[in-house]
Design an enzyme around this catalytic site. Structure first.
Site, short mmCIF file in Angstrom:
data_model
loop_
_atom_site.label_atom_id
_atom_site.label_comp_id
_atom_site.label_asym_id
_atom_site.label_seq_id
_atom_site.Cartn_x
_atom_site.Cartn_y
_atom_site.Cartn_z
N GLU A 48 3.17 -2.31 -2.31
CA GLU A 48 4.50 -2.47 -2.29
C GLU A 48 4.95 -1.88 -3.86
OE1 GLU A 48 8.13 -5.26 -1.24
OE2 GLU A 48 6.35 -6.12 -2.07
N LYS A 120 11.39 -1.67 4.88
CA LYS A 120 11.13 -3.15 5.18
C LYS A 120 12.41 -3.79 5.75
CE LYS A 120 9.90 -6.79 1.76
NZ LYS A 120 9.80 -7.14 0.40
N CYS A 161 5.11 -6.86 2.60
CA CYS A 161 5.18 -8.01 2.05
C CYS A 161 5.66 -9.07 2.72
CB CYS A 161 6.07 -7.58 0.66
SG CYS A 161 5.66 -9.02 -0.81
#
Length: 294
Positions: A48, A120, A161
């Site tokens: 990330e 995300k 994440c």
């Protein structure tokens, strides 16, 4: 839709320590991707925030650009094309409006084309012990689409994440045919020490999938400290390879047949049932014993 093939392939995960200069970060990524390629990687994943790790808004927006102009994306597409390698950029900070960025992941195929992109979904807005606090939603626009991409060896589910803490997303990806789950990250040291390994192994076990999780690690230029410990995990929850806290590459040979084997042993994906939640009654009902008068 792709199905897991019989041939094995090599995965290389690139662990980084991204700073505030996208050009310096790109140089570091290129060197580590070449290391993975030289070791025989067929699929390479970066963490990330490959292009920049910035907490201050002014530093972030002074450095990032839109997708069409991003130099890291362009350079890594060219690497994928020249080396005929699948390059998965864990995520880049991509400018999508004057005041918002996307935390966007890119799967690049062997021809250098973008095979899948994912924004995300879950924003890291947390208050940790010791005054460590983050508000990802202040600078980033969350995505709202779950994404799978096809590899020659099976289907890959894309996440980033903090998504790791939302198991329903991974079950949806597995139900959509994913044999591999990508979880590139920049986990904090504090949360990583407590939860990184157990959550990564859980996502692998409960979905009978391989997990590929390239990470940021160490103390960064902006003062933030990330956990590192990039992981490759098999569908039975065994750790095949693990990094430390320094930048580097970890490798593992992946046998897609292990996905079917794990799902044959414990077919929980087929056993899942839809259900409704019953709310508690607003007022409890009591049964009283009544005695007849004598």
């Amino acid at each position: 839709m792709s199905t897991p093939g019989n041939s094995t392939f090599k995965v290389g995960l690139v662990q980084m320590r991204s700073g505030l200069d996208p050009h310096a970060n790109l140089a570091a990524a290129l060197a580590l991707i070449e290391e993975a390629r030289s070791a025989g990687a067929d699929y390479v994943q970066t963490p990330e925030m490959t292009n920049i790790l910035a907490l201050k808004r002014e530093q972030l927006f002074a450095a990032i650009v839109d997708e069409e102009q991003d130099p890291t994306l362009a350079a890594l597409r060219e690497v994928a094309r020249k080396t005929s390698t699948f390059v998965h950029i864990g995520s880049l900070a991509i400018k999508v409006s004057p005041d918002k960025a996307a935390n966007r992941s890119f799967l690049i195929d062997r021809k250098g084309e973008i095979a899948a992109r994912y924004d995300k979904i879950h924003m890291f807005d947390v208050d940790l012990a010791g005054g460590e606090s983050y508000r990802e939603s202040a600078n980033y626009r969350p995505g709202d689409l779950a994404v799978v991409g096809d590899l020659p060896w099976g289907r890959l589910g894309l996440t980033v994440c903090y998504d790791l803490r939302f198991p329903a997303l991974y079950r949806a990806l597995a139900e959509a045919g994913a044999s591999f789950l990508a979880i590139p990250a920049a986990f904090t040291k504090q949360t990583g020490e407590a939860h990184w390994h157990v959550l990564q192994r859980a996502r692998a076990i409960e979905n009978s999938c391989f997990v590929f999780a390239a990470a940021q690690g160490g103390r960064h230029e902006n003062g933030r400290e990330t956990f590192g410990h990039s992981l490759i995990i098999d569908p039975w929850g065994r750790v095949l390879a693990e990094g430390g806290t320094e930048p580097g590459v970890i490798m593992a040979e992946i046998d897609p047949a292990e996905v079917a084997a794990a799902r044959a042993k414990v077919p929980s994906l087929r056993h899942g049932r839809r259900f409704e939640l019953v709310e508690p009654m607003a007022e409890p009902t009591y049964l009283h014993a009544v005695r007849e008068p004598t």
